[in-house]
Write an enzyme that holds these catalytic residues in place. Structure first.
Site, PDB file in Angstrom:
ATOM      1  N   SER A 194       0.810  -1.227   0.000  1.00 13.16           N
ATOM      2  CA  SER A 194       0.000   0.000   0.000  1.00 13.16           C
ATOM      3  C   SER A 194       0.836   1.266   0.000  1.00 13.16           C
ATOM      4  O   SER A 194       0.276   2.368   0.000  1.00 13.16           O
ATOM      5  CB  SER A 194      -0.886   0.028   1.245  1.00 13.16           C
ATOM      6  OG  SER A 194      -1.628  -1.148   1.334  1.00 13.16           O
ATOM      7  N   THR A 253      -6.017   8.108   7.190  1.00 14.94           N
ATOM      8  CA  THR A 253      -5.866   6.956   6.302  1.00 14.94           C
ATOM      9  C   THR A 253      -7.254   6.457   5.945  1.00 14.94           C
ATOM     10  O   THR A 253      -8.219   6.720   6.645  1.00 14.94           O
ATOM     11  CB  THR A 253      -4.986   5.862   6.959  1.00 14.94           C
ATOM     12  OG1 THR A 253      -4.965   4.708   6.118  1.00 14.94           O
ATOM     13  CG2 THR A 253      -5.470   5.465   8.332  1.00 14.94           C
ATOM     14  N   GLY A 254      -7.337   5.735   4.842  1.00 14.49           N
ATOM     15  CA  GLY A 254      -8.642   5.272   4.379  1.00 14.49           C
ATOM     16  C   GLY A 254      -8.995   5.939   3.066  1.00 14.49           C
ATOM     17  O   GLY A 254      -8.110   6.356   2.314  1.00 14.49           O
ATOM     18  N   THR A 266       1.890   7.021   0.532  1.00 19.58           N
ATOM     19  CA  THR A 266       0.983   5.955   0.090  1.00 19.58           C
ATOM     20  C   THR A 266       1.119   5.691  -1.405  1.00 19.58           C
ATOM     21  O   THR A 266       1.554   6.574  -2.158  1.00 19.58           O
ATOM     22  CB  THR A 266      -0.482   6.362   0.391  1.00 19.58           C
ATOM     23  OG1 THR A 266      -1.338   5.256   0.174  1.00 19.58           O
ATOM     24  CG2 THR A 266      -0.943   7.517  -0.471  1.00 19.58           C
ATOM     25  N   ARG A 286      -5.417   9.404 -10.592  1.00 16.47           N
ATOM     26  CA  ARG A 286      -6.119   9.684  -9.333  1.00 16.47           C
ATOM     27  C   ARG A 286      -5.106  10.052  -8.235  1.00 16.47           C
ATOM     28  O   ARG A 286      -4.069   9.412  -8.072  1.00 16.47           O
ATOM     29  CB  ARG A 286      -6.927   8.449  -8.919  1.00 16.47           C
ATOM     30  CG  ARG A 286      -7.733   8.606  -7.633  1.00 16.47           C
ATOM     31  CD  ARG A 286      -6.986   8.090  -6.429  1.00 16.47           C
ATOM     32  NE  ARG A 286      -7.835   8.067  -5.237  1.00 16.47           N
ATOM     33  CZ  ARG A 286      -7.383   7.849  -4.007  1.00 16.47           C
ATOM     34  NH1 ARG A 286      -6.103   7.627  -3.807  1.00 16.47           N
ATOM     35  NH2 ARG A 286      -8.197   7.833  -2.999  1.00 16.47           N
ATOM     36  N   THR A 344      -2.232   3.700   3.927  1.00 16.86           N
ATOM     37  CA  THR A 344      -1.290   4.784   4.088  1.00 16.86           C
ATOM     38  C   THR A 344      -0.536   4.658   5.386  1.00 16.86           C
ATOM     39  O   THR A 344      -1.149   4.323   6.400  1.00 16.86           O
ATOM     40  CB  THR A 344      -2.093   6.107   4.129  1.00 16.86           C
ATOM     41  OG1 THR A 344      -2.839   6.177   2.930  1.00 16.86           O
ATOM     42  CG2 THR A 344      -1.216   7.301   4.311  1.00 16.86           C
TER      43      THR A 344
HETATM   44  N1  GLY Z   1      -5.691   7.517   1.957  1.00 16.09           N
HETATM   45  C1  GLY Z   1      -4.951   7.294   0.823  1.00 16.09           C
HETATM   46  C2  GLY Z   1      -5.660   7.422  -0.437  1.00 16.09           C
HETATM   47  O1  GLY Z   1      -6.880   7.430  -0.486  1.00 16.09           O
HETATM   48  O2  GLY Z   1      -5.001   7.516  -1.446  1.00 16.09           O
END
Ligand code: GLY
Length: 322
Positions: free
Chosen positions: A80, A233-234, A200, A210, A182
């Site tokens: 990740s 994070t998330g 991340t 993105r 992350t």
């Molecule tokens: N929290 C990391 C992302 O959505 O890229």
């Protein structure tokens, strides 16, 4: 009482016109260490151990967070973050990172390819350019000009996960897996100064181009050395929509505990975003007095705390009960 604690009580109490309220963390106030502390999202004990060695050798909070998160960026087993991160839906590993110091300076990179340590590039942006964020090819060109090497970051494991995903090519993040993305790290050094970092590879199999919350100052990371710091994070889109980390720091400025502030930010996501049952969002915060806390939307979020060489893994409380 430490001078740091006295300072915070004075500044926060003054800001809200009250004496400072007792600190409550779901029943048990966290012991505020009278010394340095390192926090990081999820369960990256090695990151905390590296960060703690840096604390012990007297490094600044900024060095500490950079050293800490770099261990995860370099780890091919962590799918990740950095090298070994899961690619986008076209098979490209694209990285986002941000860093912020005690002076309120910040730097970030987004949509960066082929550079193993985006956090170091983000720091370089902060320290050597008049800008805050560099993106894509420009970020890569800047990195190469500054001595970073281009390398293939797609490991056989990540490529195989991508090929497997391509069989159905459905974009449906799995809570705490593809969103388990992350590393955000916050540190207070021996001088009581704060810094934070966030890095991340973003959501697995995302659209090409993105960018999530992690490189956006105020969303994935925010630090105010008078008040505290927060990382997120998330699901990045959900975090950006509420300026999550900035919100947490501002709530702490108003006198909330770290956990209360993180909970209120999660509640804001719940209130404003109808689809919240389908994604994870988590916040982690550190106050200037050394108290800390986290809160998540769904079960499963944890974070690592270091106030000594052996780190402790903490389970976070969560909003949704099923
Ligand atoms: N929290 C990391 C992302 O959505 O890229």
């Amino acid at each position: 009482m430490s001078s740091r604690r006295k300072f915070l009580e004075k500044s926060l109490g003054g800001a809200i016109g009250l004496t400072f309220a007792p600190l409550l963390m779901h029943g048990v106030p966290p012991a505020a260490p009278d010394g340095p502390i390192v926090l990081s999202t999820w369960n990256n004990k090695k990151a905390n151990q590296a960060a703690w060695s840096a604390v012990e050798s007297g490094k600044s909070a900024l060095d500490v967070v950079e050293i800490g998160v770099k261990t995860v960026e370099a780890d091919p087993k962590d799918m990740s973050v950095g090298y070994g991160g899961r690619p986008d839906r076209d098979g490209n590993v694209t990285l986002d990172a941000s860093i912020m110091n005690a002076e309120g300076d910040c730097g970030s990179v987004c949509f960066l390819q082929d550079i193993k340590h985006p956090i170091a590039v983000a720091r370089k942006v902060m320290e050597t350019t008049p800008h805050v964020m560099l993106a894509g090819e420009g970020a890569q060109q800047f990195a190469l000009e500054n001595g970073f090497e281009a390398e293939n970051l797609l490991t056989p494991e990540a490529e195989s996960a991508w090929k497997n995903w391509q069989k159905e090519a459905k974009y449906k993040p799995i809570i705490n897996i593809e969103n388990h993305d992350t590393i955000g790290m916050l540190a207070m050094d021996k001088n009581g100064d704060l810094s934070g970092a966030c890095t991340t590879s973003g959501l697995a199999f995302k659209m090409h181009g993105r960018v999530g919350d992690s490189p956006i100052i105020g969303a994935g990371l925010f630090v105010d050395n008078e008040v505290g710091g927060a990382v997120a994070t998330g699901m990045g889109e959900a975090i950006v929509k509420v300026c999550g980390s900035f919100l947490v720091v501002e709530l702490m400025r108003q006198g909330r505990t770290a956990e209360e502030a993180c909970k209120a930010a999660v509640e804001r996501v719940v209130k404003k975003q109808k689809g919240h049952k389908d994604f994870q969002v988590c916040f982690l915060a550190l106050r200037k007095d050394g108290t800390y806390g986290g809160y998540a939307l769904h079960k499963g979020f944890m974070y690592v705390v270091s106030t000594q060489a052996v780190p402790t893994v903490m389970d976070s409380l969560h909003y949704l009960k099923s």
